[in-house]
Design an enzyme around this catalytic site. Structure first.
Site, PDB file in Angstrom:
ATOM      1  N   HIS A 103     -47.556 -83.547 -62.431  1.00  0.00           N
ATOM      2  CA  HIS A 103     -49.088 -84.405 -61.362  1.00  0.00           C
ATOM      3  C   HIS A 103     -49.754 -84.920 -63.244  1.00  0.00           C
ATOM      4  O   HIS A 103     -49.193 -84.057 -64.403  1.00  0.00           O
ATOM      5  CB  HIS A 103     -49.379 -83.579 -61.457  1.00  0.00           C
ATOM      6  CG  HIS A 103     -49.499 -82.192 -61.615  1.00  0.00           C
ATOM      7  ND1 HIS A 103     -48.699 -81.000 -61.965  1.00  0.00           N
ATOM      8  CD2 HIS A 103     -50.774 -81.511 -62.325  1.00  0.00           C
ATOM      9  CE1 HIS A 103     -48.770 -80.390 -62.330  1.00  0.00           C
ATOM     10  NE2 HIS A 103     -49.900 -79.987 -62.810  1.00  0.00           N
ATOM     11  N   HIS A 105     -53.483 -84.671 -64.793  1.00  0.00           N
ATOM     12  CA  HIS A 105     -55.101 -84.551 -64.999  1.00  0.00           C
ATOM     13  C   HIS A 105     -55.486 -85.765 -65.303  1.00  0.00           C
ATOM     14  O   HIS A 105     -55.460 -86.186 -66.054  1.00  0.00           O
ATOM     15  CB  HIS A 105     -55.301 -83.498 -65.762  1.00  0.00           C
ATOM     16  CG  HIS A 105     -54.596 -81.828 -65.593  1.00  0.00           C
ATOM     17  ND1 HIS A 105     -54.654 -80.920 -64.890  1.00  0.00           N
ATOM     18  CD2 HIS A 105     -53.361 -82.135 -65.748  1.00  0.00           C
ATOM     19  CE1 HIS A 105     -54.036 -80.184 -64.734  1.00  0.00           C
ATOM     20  NE2 HIS A 105     -52.961 -80.842 -64.702  1.00  0.00           N
TER      21      HIS A 105
HETATM   22  P1  5GP Z   1     -50.588 -77.364 -64.948  1.00  0.00           P
HETATM   23  O1  5GP Z   1     -49.497 -77.130 -64.221  1.00  0.00           O
HETATM   24  O2  5GP Z   1     -50.530 -78.415 -64.902  1.00  0.00           O
HETATM   25  O3  5GP Z   1     -50.895 -76.416 -65.935  1.00  0.00           O
HETATM   26  O4  5GP Z   1     -51.668 -77.034 -64.082  1.00  0.00           O
HETATM   27  C1  5GP Z   1     -51.803 -76.965 -62.657  1.00  0.00           C
HETATM   28  C2  5GP Z   1     -52.830 -77.075 -61.930  1.00  0.00           C
HETATM   29  O5  5GP Z   1     -52.356 -77.420 -60.742  1.00  0.00           O
HETATM   30  C3  5GP Z   1     -54.439 -76.917 -62.984  1.00  0.00           C
HETATM   31  O6  5GP Z   1     -55.250 -77.001 -63.186  1.00  0.00           O
HETATM   32  C4  5GP Z   1     -55.103 -75.346 -60.933  1.00  0.00           C
HETATM   33  O7  5GP Z   1     -56.534 -76.025 -61.022  1.00  0.00           O
HETATM   34  C5  5GP Z   1     -53.997 -77.195 -60.161  1.00  0.00           C
HETATM   35  N1  5GP Z   1     -53.622 -75.951 -59.193  1.00  0.00           N
HETATM   36  C6  5GP Z   1     -53.070 -74.627 -58.761  1.00  0.00           C
HETATM   37  N2  5GP Z   1     -53.116 -74.364 -57.699  1.00  0.00           N
HETATM   38  C7  5GP Z   1     -53.107 -75.503 -57.055  1.00  0.00           C
HETATM   39  C8  5GP Z   1     -53.831 -76.049 -55.549  1.00  0.00           C
HETATM   40  O8  5GP Z   1     -53.675 -74.975 -54.440  1.00  0.00           O
HETATM   41  N3  5GP Z   1     -54.323 -76.811 -54.835  1.00  0.00           N
HETATM   42  C9  5GP Z   1     -55.163 -77.443 -56.051  1.00  0.00           C
HETATM   43  N4  5GP Z   1     -55.757 -79.070 -55.485  1.00  0.00           N
HETATM   44  N5  5GP Z   1     -54.939 -77.823 -57.174  1.00  0.00           N
HETATM   45  C10 5GP Z   1     -53.661 -76.708 -57.862  1.00  0.00           C
END
Ligand code: 5GP
Length: 139
Positions: A103, A105
């Site tokens: 993903h 951001h």
């Molecule tokens: P990363 O893996 O890039 O560190 O962060 C994962 C991102 O996914 C975080 O910013 C977190 O807030 C978001 N996130 C985690 N669980 C969910 C979810 O169930 N739904 C959504 N829409 N975002 C999520």
């Protein structure tokens, strides 16, 4: 590197098993609001095809993701009248990755305003929907 887990949270969003505040989708990508935003308008773009992160994603999938990132970025800039954007993409636990489906951001930024911390607090659904509508209207 661990293998892709079909039950990760974004895979479940893609299968419609858990809700998300969707911004747009096409054949290869989905964009939706981050549930724990670091700023109003913080959203995520993912490929529909399974990949853990930058290390295993297929070239055509990352290309499609980046096209959607650009489209969403322009809408976020316009909708929030932002001064800039932070684009982030984390890989593996050591790289700050928490959800193991690739993903990107997209976070609107304003002159003199620091990026908010990862609070781990879920945003109010109505606020996410309000911010999503601002982005959708600017697409
Ligand atoms: P990363 O893996 O890039 O560190 O962060 C994962 C991102 O996914 C975080 O910013 C977190 O807030 C978001 N996130 C985690 N669980 C969910 C979810 O169930 N739904 C959504 N829409 N975002 C999520």
């Amino acid at each position: 590197m661990d293998k892709y887990d079909n039950d990760n949270i974004f895979a479940r969003i893609l299968r419609g098993k858990i809700p998300a505040t969707i911004l747009c989708e096409d054949d290869m990508t989905l964009a939706f609001m981050d549930i724990m935003p670091r700023a109003d308008g913080h959203c995520l773009v993912i490929p529909k095809a399974p990949s853990r992160n930058i290390l295993d994603v297929k070239p055509q999938d990352i290309a499609a993701v980046m096209q959607t990132v650009q489209k969403i970025s322009r809408a976020v800039m316009k909708g929030f009248d932002a001064d800039g954007l932070t684009i982030q993409q984390f890989n593996e636990q050591a790289g700050g990755q928490m959800v193991f489906h690739l993903h990107v951001h997209v976070i609107p930024r304003f002159d003199g305003v620091r990026l908010g911390p990862h609070t781990g607090i879920m945003a109010d659904t109505d606020l996410l929907e309000k911010n999503a509508e601002i982005i959708r209207a600017a697409l």
